[in-house]
Design an enzyme around this catalytic site. Sequence first.
Site, PDB file in Angstrom:
ATOM      1  N   ASP A 245       0.855  -1.196   0.000  1.00 43.37           N
ATOM      2  CA  ASP A 245       0.000   0.000   0.000  1.00 43.37           C
ATOM      3  C   ASP A 245       0.890   1.245   0.000  1.00 43.37           C
ATOM      4  O   ASP A 245       2.122   1.147  -0.017  1.00 43.37           O
ATOM      5  CB  ASP A 245      -0.958  -0.025   1.197  1.00 43.37           C
ATOM      6  CG  ASP A 245      -0.232  -0.049   2.531  1.00 43.37           C
ATOM      7  OD1 ASP A 245       0.955   0.325   2.592  1.00 43.37           O
ATOM      8  OD2 ASP A 245      -0.852  -0.471   3.534  1.00 43.37           O
ATOM      9  N   SER A 246       0.272   2.400   0.027  1.00 41.49           N
ATOM     10  CA  SER A 246       1.062   3.630  -0.139  1.00 41.49           C
ATOM     11  C   SER A 246       2.110   3.791   0.969  1.00 41.49           C
ATOM     12  O   SER A 246       3.204   4.292   0.727  1.00 41.49           O
ATOM     13  CB  SER A 246       0.131   4.847  -0.164  1.00 41.49           C
ATOM     14  OG  SER A 246      -0.632   4.893   1.025  1.00 41.49           O
TER      15      SER A 246
END
Lengths: 81, 664
Positions: free
Chosen positions: A38-39
């Site tokens: 994820d980010s």
Amino acid sequence: MKKEEIAERVIRVTARELKMSEDRIQPEHHFAHDLGADSLKAIELVAAFEEEFELDLEEEEALKVKTVDGAVDYFAELLPE
Amino acid sequence: MQDFRDLSPEEIQTLENNGCTAEGWQSVQVSTGFDVERVRDTSFFGAVRIGSNSSQVTTCGLKRPCGIYRASVADCTIGDNVFIANIGSVIRNYVIEDGVIIEDVSSMTTEEDVTFGNGVRIEVLNETGGREVTLFNEMNAQVAYAQAFYRHDSDFQKRLQQLIEEYVSHQRADHGRIAASARVQSCGRVRNVNIGPHAVLQGVLRIENGTVLSCAEHPTFVGAGVVMDHFILSEGSSVDSGAILSKAFVGQGAQVGKQCSVENSLLFANSEAFHTEICSVFAGPYTVTHHKSTLLIASLWSFSNAGSGTNQSNHMYKLGPVHQGVFERGCKTGSFAYNMMPCHIPAFTAVIGKHMANIDIPNFPFSYLLEEEGRSYLLMGINIFSMGTVRDAEKWPARDRRKAPVKRDQIIFDVFSPFTVEKMRRGRNILQDLYEKTPREEKTVHYGGVFIKRLLLRKGIRYYTLAIDCYLLGRYFDRIEKQTGPARTWADVQKGCRADGSHAQAAEWADMGGLLISEGRIRDLMESVRSGSMHSISELMGLFEGAHRAYGEDEWGYICGAFEQEYGARPSGVEPELFRELVERWASAANTISVLVLENTKSEFSSFAQISYGMDWGAEERSDDFQAVRGTYEGNPVVRKLVREKQRVESRVGNLNKLAEKFS
């Protein structure tokens, strides 16, 4: 640096940071969609690559790298043989 | 109101014929325009004065004649065109001004020598006391903050309390006041409560010892099922739907409702509190909590948003509930976020998960505080690039509900300011030190109760540097661009960048309940209180207004000091060569931040964001459904603004470089 070595190191760092075995990582894998980065994990991954290859990456450039293959090509360009 | 006269014998007879009685008719006086037929079934006790009642009022859509119907009235002065009907017990000791409506109310009484909520001491943060804030009608967030947080200076506190007590003594009275055009309808017991002009109280269960400030420009509303004691409500506030308040202050434009309970707490301008339990909280401006299962306790908040189930512990079963928490401005908590107190969470930080350590990290603003396998991890600076931060900066000023002529809480909305930038500068130094001291073999470092992944130390330094450059240099170029008239020499450009005033240095700043203020100015302000040169609380309020007006000048003073430390010259000493370097540095920082914010925003429109959309249809319909509900990335107003700003960077660089060229 040879591309094979870069590929090997990219996979090793990715496996370590995303806590998975190296043989699960394929060149065409997308860091987010296939490997679950994820980010926030992506930030850690970029930081790990920076340390591995002793580089400071421009954030804008690093954003363009989406796949394992893409990362290998990107570092190969920055670290010519 | 007019002059009053005694009732004539004919008028007394008419009143008696209409079911009225009096302890002594000689104590009932009326004014010109009094229509005796408009007082029926009413008993008078003590001295009562009644104004003209010849007009009509509209209630529930019906026009009804002013007057007094089915009531007991004791020791009251009633203004012109007042409508009073169906009083269960009595209205006693009130001045009721012109145009007031009081209907279906159990009782309204004022006892002798009361202060209507003024002087009530609220135990914020430490439930066992020590940070009490004394309420008074015109209190703002800054005076409350000084009371609660500047306890180290007993002389200052003593004088401050004297000023407040002087104000409170002027509120002391033996009669209450229902001010002009207020409406009190379908309410239970009203005791020792002053009600301001145009206030609307409808369906209130019980209110005691308080003041409802209100004004024509922004009437205050108190609604169904509300129970309040020892309180002050400010103009334009709303307390509704079963809210329970005890020892509470509600600021201008703030809203409390939906069974929220508020105890020993202060909620300043534009705060919103629904469903939640709020206990010993100093809620600075724009504190927002909307959900059930959320407890905010013993803590300081502002510009915040609490997720459902947010919770804190202030009690370790040793010395009682003595621990406090500080959540600096802009904090948000995820669902079921938990913090063990004491804790100090930095500005603009998202708290996600359960944090069992005592976290003390004020110098790492714009972070994510995450829980991973029971440990607290910090990602420094990540919120600099959040679309949410950009949106917050836009929405707060736009959502200032206050319409009263005087906005009491002094608020500086800036996200990037000397307050946050100086913290980032300090945080960056701490990260640099940690990076240099941590061996490469270590995966994490431990600091202030949190774990930081070693690999991310440099990222934090990089992110903070980007934001510091963007702010300091951006403001520097703003200043140059705003200079009036074309500069004839480079010295003219430099001259316009000088800082005046005694606060022109890189120093500590505080967030005093929404007002960003330099440490130097706070010290001056405290000294003027301590020395006795300030004679009233309104003078102190005036100083805070002055600090608000001086923010721009003080901010520039800070920038000059920090600028010199960052770039080796004060803004007024920058030569064209350095200027060009700084233009490049700013452009790079501004571009990077824009790109990262836009990238962050893209995730809000990605395939992940579209999960569950168009659920009964195919991929095309999913996309169409998403667009219909959420819009498009390109059409999003925040995205469009960011794109425009990004484009502006290029044109600005061109103009600034031309300026440097001109004088090279």
